[in-house]
Design an enzyme around this catalytic site. Structure first.
Site, PDB file in Angstrom:
ATOM      1  CB  THR A 121      -0.908  -0.023   1.247  1.00 28.99           C
ATOM      2  OG1 THR A 121      -1.666  -1.238   1.205  1.00 28.99           O
ATOM      3  CG2 THR A 121      -1.830   1.179   1.283  1.00 28.99           C
ATOM      4  CD  GLU A 149      -4.143  -8.693  -2.302  1.00 30.24           C
ATOM      5  OE1 GLU A 149      -3.615  -8.938  -3.391  1.00 30.24           O
ATOM      6  OE2 GLU A 149      -5.314  -9.046  -2.036  1.00 30.24           O
ATOM      7  CB  CYS A 261      -4.274  -2.373   6.738  1.00 34.63           C
ATOM      8  SG  CYS A 261      -3.211  -3.614   5.991  1.00 34.63           S
ATOM      9  CE  LYS A 264       0.780  -0.207   6.489  1.00 35.51           C
ATOM     10  NZ  LYS A 264       0.266   0.158   5.191  1.00 35.51           N
TER      11      LYS A 264
HETATM   12  N1  LIG Z   1      -1.474  -7.390   6.018  1.00 40.02           N
HETATM   13  C1  LIG Z   1      -2.553  -7.071   5.309  1.00 40.02           C
HETATM   14  O1  LIG Z   1      -3.676  -7.471   5.621  1.00 40.02           O
HETATM   15  C2  LIG Z   1      -2.418  -6.204   4.078  1.00 40.02           C
HETATM   16  C3  LIG Z   1      -3.485  -6.143   3.168  1.00 40.02           C
HETATM   17  C4  LIG Z   1      -3.345  -5.356   2.039  1.00 40.02           C
HETATM   18  C5  LIG Z   1      -2.182  -4.639   1.836  1.00 40.02           C
HETATM   19  N2  LIG Z   1      -1.170  -4.691   2.747  1.00 40.02           N
HETATM   20  C6  LIG Z   1       0.053  -3.935   2.458  1.00 40.02           C
HETATM   21  O2  LIG Z   1       1.020  -4.848   1.945  1.00 40.02           O
HETATM   22  C7  LIG Z   1       2.343  -4.470   2.373  1.00 40.02           C
HETATM   23  C8  LIG Z   1       2.972  -5.625   3.134  1.00 40.02           C
HETATM   24  O3  LIG Z   1       2.212  -5.904   4.292  1.00 40.02           O
HETATM   25  P1  LIG Z   1       2.422  -7.218   5.163  1.00 40.02           P
HETATM   26  O4  LIG Z   1       1.359  -7.198   6.202  1.00 40.02           O
HETATM   27  O5  LIG Z   1       2.530  -8.397   4.259  1.00 40.02           O
HETATM   28  O6  LIG Z   1       3.846  -6.901   5.812  1.00 40.02           O
HETATM   29  P2  LIG Z   1       4.761  -7.873   6.670  1.00 40.02           P
HETATM   30  O7  LIG Z   1       5.485  -7.030   7.634  1.00 40.02           O
HETATM   31  O8  LIG Z   1       3.941  -9.029   7.183  1.00 40.02           O
HETATM   32  O9  LIG Z   1       5.794  -8.482   5.604  1.00 40.02           O
HETATM   33  C9  LIG Z   1       6.801  -7.787   4.982  1.00 40.02           C
HETATM   34  C10 LIG Z   1       7.948  -8.729   4.635  1.00 40.02           C
HETATM   35  O10 LIG Z   1       8.924  -8.017   3.877  1.00 40.02           O
HETATM   36  C11 LIG Z   1      10.202  -8.465   4.284  1.00 40.02           C
HETATM   37  N3  LIG Z   1      11.217  -7.471   3.897  1.00 40.02           N
HETATM   38  C12 LIG Z   1      11.505  -6.289   4.472  1.00 40.02           C
HETATM   39  N4  LIG Z   1      12.490  -5.666   3.788  1.00 40.02           N
HETATM   40  C13 LIG Z   1      12.827  -6.465   2.767  1.00 40.02           C
HETATM   41  C14 LIG Z   1      13.786  -6.387   1.723  1.00 40.02           C
HETATM   42  N5  LIG Z   1      14.565  -5.334   1.592  1.00 40.02           N
HETATM   43  N6  LIG Z   1      13.859  -7.417   0.853  1.00 40.02           N
HETATM   44  C15 LIG Z   1      13.064  -8.497   0.975  1.00 40.02           C
HETATM   45  N7  LIG Z   1      12.132  -8.635   1.952  1.00 40.02           N
HETATM   46  C16 LIG Z   1      12.026  -7.641   2.837  1.00 40.02           C
HETATM   47  C17 LIG Z   1      10.064  -8.671   5.777  1.00 40.02           C
HETATM   48  O11 LIG Z   1      11.091  -9.527   6.276  1.00 40.02           O
HETATM   49  C18 LIG Z   1       8.660  -9.317   5.849  1.00 40.02           C
HETATM   50  O12 LIG Z   1       8.731 -10.714   5.735  1.00 40.02           O
HETATM   51  C19 LIG Z   1       2.150  -3.200   3.211  1.00 40.02           C
HETATM   52  O13 LIG Z   1       2.302  -2.090   2.387  1.00 40.02           O
HETATM   53  C20 LIG Z   1       0.707  -3.307   3.669  1.00 40.02           C
HETATM   54  O14 LIG Z   1       0.147  -2.048   3.941  1.00 40.02           O
HETATM   55  C21 LIG Z   1      -1.262  -5.477   3.850  1.00 40.02           C
END
Ligand SMILES: NC(=O)c1ccc[n+]([C@@H]2O[C@H](COP(=O)([O-])OP(=O)(O)OC[C@H]3O[C@@H](n4cnc5c(N)ncnc54)[C@H](O)[C@@H]3O)[C@@H](O)[C@H]2O)c1
Length: 440
Positions: A121, A149, A261, A264
């Site tokens: 996001t 997503e 989500c 933030k």
């Molecule tokens: N969690 C949700 O329900 C949801 C739904 C829709 C959108 N989003 C968005 O999706 C994005 C990810 O959310 P999430 O909840 O999956 O986050 P998360 O914190 O669960 O996962 C992020 C992953 O990225 C990895 N990471 C960090 N830096 C990295 C790098 N340089 N190279 C490779 N991997 C790296 C971390 O180790 C972690 O495993 C965010 O922008 C969030 O706002 C989340």
């Protein structure tokens, strides 16, 4: 198709697994070596219903693999998804350092045309920034797509496999075609792929989450009125929800929205608005309503105990920010625990999936129970913070034998007011009458 997913958190792991499930070859890249090791060894790293089965099948059949090497991960990929964190910075803006850092690294590695997809996001204008970051080191052809997503933790696999809609923000025809092919298996029942420009796609995600957060804060304010005016919010909810302009869903009052989500994303949209000299008044109110709502139960509890919680012991059911997940980011339960501990109370908590994550944050500041009934031993009251299904129809007689006092503070309106009244519990919930107010 060969696909790379960078970031294997809640979004990345679901995305990678579901694309593998439709026959693609997926490599997931993460910087966390221990996560990559566990996943490579068939150990799932998050709790998400239905995910483990798909994950194990695709791992076994060789369509899903994990690496810490970005170079190995993207070498043969046609499409690279960025599912990286975008946490709030100090000013509330989304911190793009992970997304832009990886984009720059990808620029160093590209040798031929690939599509980079922002699944994180990200604020309006990020697709342009990602392009610039790649171009620092790569002068060849590539495209950047915004594909926000919309999955919900707890039902993420279903949401990904059967999305209400897929939003694709892309100006390049070539990228649109690739993305359309990739998503075709997920939209067979007629759910649309909505193509638009990158900026509109980026804003769509913030608008969706902010609207949903607004709906929650609105209902929480109606619940506040109900408590003051002697109305029942559940009746009001049913009364308004049957109007299909309003809809039945997302009208449940409670102890505020949490998770990684809504908090933030609302904050980030307010910040983005301020950058273009717009004061987003509704969302400022949504945030301030939610701040108060997270600890709405605390004054009720304090009041019941005559203003002094010192030495009182509480059972707490539910730690995750919502049911069917182990995610505790911004969970209202954590705010309630902080408030109770600050007033000299003690807490024993139970959550079916989230206790491991809470132990990492709170350690032994609270005690943890093996099951929901053990948590009740010697409790002066039970506090309910998450609406896990298993809390909905508990054995009340068993509860009575374990608790010191028959008092329940329910942040999720799990129980029927009349039934709980007959059982003799003091019961306070959200936007409904206090039951047995004289019992102490
Ligand atoms: N969690 C949700 O329900 C949801 C739904 C829709 C959108 N989003 C968005 O999706 C994005 C990810 O959310 P999430 O909840 O999956 O986050 P998360 O914190 O669960 O996962 C992020 C992953 O990225 C990895 N990471 C960090 N830096 C990295 C790098 N340089 N190279 C490779 N991997 C790296 C971390 O180790 C972690 O495993 C965010 O922008 C969030 O706002 C989340």
């Amino acid at each position: 198709m060969k696909i790379t997913v960078v970031g294997t958190g809640y979004v990345g792991l679901v995305t990678g697994t579901c694309f593998a499930e439709t026959g693609n070859d997926v490599i997931c890249v993460d910087i966390d070596q221990s996560k990559v090791d566990r996943l490579s060894n068939g150990e799932i790293t998050i709790y998400e219903p239905g995910l483990e089965k798909l994950f194990l099948r695709n791992l076994k059949e060789g369509r899903l693999s994990f690496t810490t090497s970005l170079a190995d991960g993207i070498r043969d990929a046609a499409v690279i998804f960025l599912a990286l964190p975008t946490p709030p910075g100090e000013d509330g803006s989304a911190d793009l350092k992970y997304v832009l850092g990886v984009a720059e690294d990808i620029g160093k590695l590209l040798t031929d045309y690939k599509v980079l997809v922002d699944k994180s996001t990200v604020p309006v204008g990020t697709a342009d920034k990602v392009k610039e970051a790649v171009r620092k080191n790569y002068a060849g052809e590539f495209d950047v797509v915004s594909n926000p997503e919309f999955l919900r933790e707890g039902v993420a696999v279903d949401d990904f496999m059967k999305p209400d809609r897929v939003v694709i923000g892309a100006s390049s025809e070539r990228a649109r075609k690739l993305m359309g092919d990739l998503y075709a298996p997920f939209v067979r029942s007629g759910n649309p792929i909505i193509y638009m420009d990158e900026r509109s796609a980026e804003l769509t995600k913030y608008a969706a989450n902010s609207f949903l957060a607004t709906k929650i804060s609105f209902m929480n304010e109606i619940a506040q009125l109900c408590e003051r005016m002697g109305a029942d919010v559940d009746m009001v909810r049913l009364g308004i929800g049957s109007d299909d302009r309003i809809g039945k869903r997302f009208l449940f009052p409670g102890i505020g929205y949490g998770g990684s989500c809504f908090p933030k994303d609302v904050q980030a949209l307010v910040h983005s608005a301020s950058q273009v000299n717009y004061d987003f008044k509704i969302l400022n109110a949504v945030m301030s309503v939610n701040e108060k709502q997270k600890v709405h139960l605390v004054p009720k509890i304090r009041n019941y105990f005559g203003g002094d919680l010192k030495g009182k012991h509480f059972a707490l059911w539910g730690l995750a920010f919502k049911p069917n997940t182990d995610d505790i980011r911004e969970a209202p339960a954590l705010y309630i625990i902080d408030a109770l501990l600050a007033e000299g109370a003690t807490v024993t908590a139970f959550d079916p999936e989230a206790m491991r994550n809470v132990k990492q944050v709170l350690g032994d500041k609270i005690a943890y129970a093996q099951n929901q009934y053990d948590a009740l031993d010697q409790a002066d009251a039970l506090v309910i913070a998450t609406e896990w299904n298993e809390f909905r129809t508990p054995d009340f007689l068993k509860m009575v034998t374990r608790m010191k006092r028959k008092a329940i503070f329910d942040g999720r309106n799990l129980f029927d007011i009349k039934a709980i009244s007959e059982l003799g519990f003091h019961y306070e919930s959200i936007g409904r009458a206090i039951v047995n107010s004289e019992v102490k």
